[in-house]
Enzyme design. Structure first.
Site, PDB file in Angstrom:
ATOM      1  N   ARG A 375       0.608  -1.300  -0.241  1.00  0.00           N
ATOM      2  CA  ARG A 375      -0.333  -0.024  -0.033  1.00  0.00           C
ATOM      3  C   ARG A 375       0.599   1.469  -0.268  1.00  0.00           C
ATOM      4  O   ARG A 375       0.459   2.495  -0.186  1.00  0.00           O
ATOM      5  CB  ARG A 375      -0.882   0.035   1.571  1.00  0.00           C
ATOM      6  CG  ARG A 375      -2.653  -0.574   1.041  1.00  0.00           C
ATOM      7  CD  ARG A 375      -2.866  -0.178   2.147  1.00  0.00           C
ATOM      8  NE  ARG A 375      -2.998  -0.783   3.071  1.00  0.00           N
ATOM      9  CZ  ARG A 375      -3.736  -0.649   4.560  1.00  0.00           C
ATOM     10  NH1 ARG A 375      -5.187  -0.351   4.042  1.00  0.00           N
ATOM     11  NH2 ARG A 375      -3.100  -0.310   5.483  1.00  0.00           N
ATOM     12  N   VAL A 497     -10.196   0.110  -3.827  1.00  0.00           N
ATOM     13  CA  VAL A 497      -9.393  -0.814  -3.383  1.00  0.00           C
ATOM     14  C   VAL A 497      -8.595  -1.026  -1.870  1.00  0.00           C
ATOM     15  O   VAL A 497      -8.234   0.172  -2.040  1.00  0.00           O
ATOM     16  CB  VAL A 497      -9.257  -1.070  -5.142  1.00  0.00           C
ATOM     17  CG1 VAL A 497      -9.718  -1.521  -6.515  1.00  0.00           C
ATOM     18  CG2 VAL A 497      -7.826  -0.171  -4.769  1.00  0.00           C
ATOM     19  N   GLU A 498      -7.891  -2.199  -1.958  1.00  0.00           N
ATOM     20  CA  GLU A 498      -7.079  -2.557  -0.830  1.00  0.00           C
ATOM     21  C   GLU A 498      -7.612  -1.915   0.689  1.00  0.00           C
ATOM     22  O   GLU A 498      -6.798  -0.873   0.936  1.00  0.00           O
ATOM     23  CB  GLU A 498      -6.038  -1.760  -1.678  1.00  0.00           C
ATOM     24  CG  GLU A 498      -5.309  -2.947  -2.265  1.00  0.00           C
ATOM     25  CD  GLU A 498      -3.851  -2.463  -1.840  1.00  0.00           C
ATOM     26  OE1 GLU A 498      -2.933  -2.165  -1.385  1.00  0.00           O
ATOM     27  OE2 GLU A 498      -3.009  -2.798  -3.158  1.00  0.00           O
ATOM     28  N   GLY A 499      -8.702  -1.793   1.001  1.00  0.00           N
ATOM     29  CA  GLY A 499     -10.168  -0.861   1.982  1.00  0.00           C
ATOM     30  C   GLY A 499      -9.839  -0.118   1.633  1.00  0.00           C
ATOM     31  O   GLY A 499      -9.718   1.457   0.993  1.00  0.00           O
TER      32      GLY A 499
END
Length: 832
Positions: A375, A497-499
């Site tokens: 991230r 995306v990714e949380g």
């Protein structure tokens, strides 16, 4: 001395001791000396008694054994009773990654020398060569309009990505990969923001996915088999985590793998029967190997006594019976490969688990550890690269686009947007680069990864909106000439995306940081759990000293506006380091008061948590801006851009700070905090109009500042195949126009003066006509006229939008064709 003076001296001594974070023994000695002085010089009895009480109290507390058994022990016993149980998933998330500069900000007293000493390496030559050659070649091949029409990258692009091993930036050279640094990975991805589909296609395999999981946890056999095949493109990976009922809350996976016996390659083996449903999986439609996260159960005890083994990650070849893969989702914006994966009674051997059977149940730890690094690179690179592309185009467009007889870059309403794009781009680029270097230095910054994921994707959203506003009508007409629309419409993908960003801001950033980065909270929890009274005593009284110190520091720094705090720099940015010292002390005491007054409820007060997250985020980003400016050589020409970025971040910090104080439920605590941390109210001001205009001039002319700001994006002459000979890269055209803009402005001025003097025919309205007539009248020289006609041709190319035959829109054209025929028939009948 009067009583007032002695009282002030006593308060000053106490403030100085706490401000400097003196030990209990030193504080007791100072108070004892103060008491003696008060007696000798005839201080008021009350002052002497109070100082004596402090001296005795601090002296007693400095006796470790006495303090531990009489003061700490009751607190220790009570603390153990109220200490909330931490789930395994929460503990795993907290332990993932390392603490870096984020810890300094939580300390309330950041060590600036540590940040200034942080390395500033150049990109290695081998990696720079890749940027200069393979990356530029790939950028030259992509045509976002063509991709949007075809729904996929061209075949030759896929082949080039595989051939040049773009999927293997994180795979070591020993396995056939590129083995690039995090800094270079970020630079590659920033350049690839020229195409959202290409960015996603390359970015995902180099972020959270099978490659990284195999590197960190795979068995030797798994690494030797898969990594070379992933490196050269024989295998295309995807990773299945998200499902219909497990999005941001990845720990609630309903996908199940049950331990059982089954047949594999003609033999009965121990394995797993999987049932799952995944969605939003990038590269799934074309993937040959699927990384799958699921909940593993062993109801028959075939592996041991544990029935619920936990979250597990396995690698599944595409051809498995029962797995349905190949359908596509249709994301907004650039149409990158993305789709669902379904599995019904899919059997796999246990050795398909990444790391083998011994890593069963370790999937959550594997995921959060990898995510803390990924991230920090992929999604932040989209914000930094997208900003660079946007300011390169928007600043130049505003210089060559004229309305009301001036470049729109001179209109203050437009300037506001351009300066914001520039400031946001500078901030994003600084944060992405400096944090990537931290990763290369061995850090795994989990809290900064959340800060960057949220803030840089939100920056991308604001940049996209501002870019759209400046371009106006040109940005809303789709076609090959529209270089704005794809980025604008793709922004929500990165935010989701990714949380999802809402979750990242309101739960993850401060939720992790409050425990992970606080110097005393986690030690208190760990020593209590371990029944370590001495360790708890050390952490507890360290925490008490920390609180009193930050109270004093916050009060003094805010009353003096940080005028006397020391920082290891001089020059024009010195004031910003001082202000950050003030903000850090204010933030640290706000954290402790919030945690002490809300306790476990703080976890559920998401807007309180979000504002604290905003506060630490703005400090982190401002720190990255200052470090980046120093790393680039402290160029004075860039100071307006640095000043704009910092002032904007400081303004946003105080906005979050004020919102926190207004909404903290414990009102007396909030009033105390306001007196300590905002005694004069909000002091930070948004960037001024004058500063805004300076920034716009820096990014809308061909300046060294503009070059440093947009470094690394693709600016060669042509790309794609939308036109017969390839489409001209808009950034290359803009570079050419900016090279000529200053000369053109002088000629525009000549034409304007001639117009005012009445030399032109009123019917001559077009600029081309005025250039031609101007040559004939002697207003312009032949060379000036030739220069301006070529210049205006390029200007018109950049201002034009696309238009298509009616037939391009299929059935719509057919409907209107019917209408035309009916209208013609009526017209013929009327004529007859």
């Amino acid at each position: 001395m009067t009583t007032t003076i002695w009282s002030l001296l006593l308060v000053g001594a106490l403030v100085a001791l706490t401000y400097k974070r003196s030990s209990l023994k030193v504080a007791a000695g100072v108070m004892a000396a103060f008491t003696v002085a008060a007696l000798l010089f005839g201080a008021a009895t009350a002052v002497t008694v109070i100082s004596l009480i402090f001296a005795i109290g601090l002296g007693v507390l400095s006796l470790d054994g006495f303090r531990t058994n009489t003061v700490t022990k009751p607190i220790f016993n009570f603390y153990k009773k109220i200490l909330p149980q931490m789930s395994e998933t929460e503990r795993t998330a907290l332990e993932a990654g390392t603490v870096w500069w984020d810890g300094e900000l939580f300390s309330g007293k950041p060590n600036w020398q540590m940040l200034l000493n942080h390395p500033n390496p150049t990109i290695p030559q081998r990696e720079q060569d890749f940027l200069d050659n393979q990356v530029k070649t790939l950028c030259s091949m992509v045509d976002e309009w063509e991709i949007s029409q075809n729904g996929d990258l061209a075949k030759e692009i896929w082949e080039y990505i595989k051939k040049e091993r773009f999927f293997s930036m994180i795979i070591p050279e020993s396995y056939g990969g590129l083995g690039f640094s995090a800094q270079t990975q970020s630079a590659v991805l920033q350049a690839l923001t020229v195409s959202g589909a290409t960015f996603s296609t390359v970015g995902v395999p180099n972020s959270l996915g099978p490659g990284e999981l195999l590197l960190k946890y795979g068995t030797k056999e798994q690494k030797d088999h898969y990594l070379p095949r992933l490196a050269d493109g024989r295998e295309i990976p995807c990773f299945g985590l998200t499902g219909p009922r497990a999005g941001s809350d990845a720990t609630s996976l309903p996908d199940v793998g049950v331990v059982c016996k089954g047949t594999w390659e003609g033999k009965e083996v121990l394995g797993l029967k999987l049932n799952f449903e995944k969605r939003y999986i990038t590269l799934a439609p074309v993937a040959t190997v699927v990384g799958l996260a699921f909940r593993m159960f062993d109801p028959e005890g075939l592996l041991g006594d544990k029935k619920d083994v936990g979250i597990t990650v396995a690698l599944l070849p595409r051809h498995l019976e029962g797995m349905d893969i190949g359908n596509r989702h249709k994301p907004i914006g650039s149409p990158f490969m993305n789709g669902p994966i379904f599995g019904k009674d899919v059997f796999i051997p246990l050795d398909f688990i990444i790391g083998g059977a011994e890593m069963a149940g370790q999937g959550w730890r594997m995921l959060v550890e990898c995510l803390s690094v990924g991230r920090c690179i992929t999604l932040p690179s989209s914000g930094a690269g997208g900003g660079k592309y946007s300011i390169a185009a928007t600043g130049a467009y505003a210089r060559i686009r004229r309305q009301f007889n001036v470049p729109i870059a001179k209109l203050e309403g437009v300037q506001e947007r351009i300066a914001r794009i520039a400031g946001n781009t500078y901030t994003a680029g600084a944060a992405a680069r400096v944090t990537a270097i931290a990763i290369d230095e061995g850090h795994k910054p989990s809290v900064p990864s959340a800060i960057l994921k949220y803030n840089l994707t939100e920056i991308a959203r604001q940049v996209a909106v501002d870019t759209m506003d400046v371009h106006g009508g040109k940005a809303i007409i789709r076609g090959p000439k529209n270089y704005v629309e794809s980025g604008y419409s793709s922004v929500p993908v990165a935010i989701t995306v990714e949380g999802a960003n809402i979750l990242t801001r309101s739960m993850i950033t401060f939720g992790q940081g409050a425990i992970r980065c606080h110097p005393f909270v986690l030690p208190e929890m760990e020593t209590a759990k371990a029944d370590d009274l001495k360790g708890f005593d050390k952490a507890l009284f360290g925490h008490f000293g920390f609180i009193f110190s930050n109270m004093s520091r916050a009060m003094v720094l805010n009353l003096t506006n940080a005028a006397f705090t020391g920082v290891p720099v001089s020059g024009p940015t010195k004031q910003y380091y001082k202000q950050l010292n003030k903000y850090a002390a204010s933030f640290a005491i706000c954290v402790d008061i919030a945690m002490s007054t809300l306790g476990g409820e703080l976890k559920f007060r998401e807007l309180i948590s979000a504002r604290l997250a905003d506060m630490v985020s703005k400090m982190y980003l401002a720190s990255m801006v200052l470090k980046h400016w120093a790393d680039q050589g402290s160029n004075k020409e860039d100071l307006p851009l640095v000043q704009y970025s910092i002032e904007k971040l400081f303004y946003e910090f105080e906005e979050a700070h004020d919102g926190f104080l207004k909404n903290l439920p414990a009102r007396p605590a909030a009033w105390l905090l306001r007196a300590l941390t905002m005694p004069f109210g909000r002091r930070a001001e948004a960037p001024s109009d004058k500063l805004t205009a300076k920034v716009v001039d820096l990014v809308s002319y061909h300046t060294d500042t503009r070059e440093r700001l947009i470094q690394g994006i693709y600016r060669e002459e042509t790309y794609g195949t939308s036109y017969d000979n390839g489409m001209r890269n808009p950034l290359a055209v803009y570079d050419s126009l900016l090279d000529r803009a200053e000369k053109a402005e002088g000629i525009y001025k000549k034409i304007g003066e001639a117009l005012k003097a009445g030399k032109y025919d009123e019917a001559t309205l077009s600029i081309e006509g005025r250039i031609t007539d101007g040559i004939e009248m002697g207003v312009l020289t032949a060379d000036e006229g030739e220069f301006m006609l070529a210049y205006e041709k390029d200007v018109l190319e950049m201002v034009h939008v696309d238009h298509f035959p009616l037939e391009h829109f299929g059935k719509v054209a057919e409907n209107h064709d019917k209408g035309k025929k009916a209208s013609k028939k009526k017209s013929d009948e009327a004529t007859a």
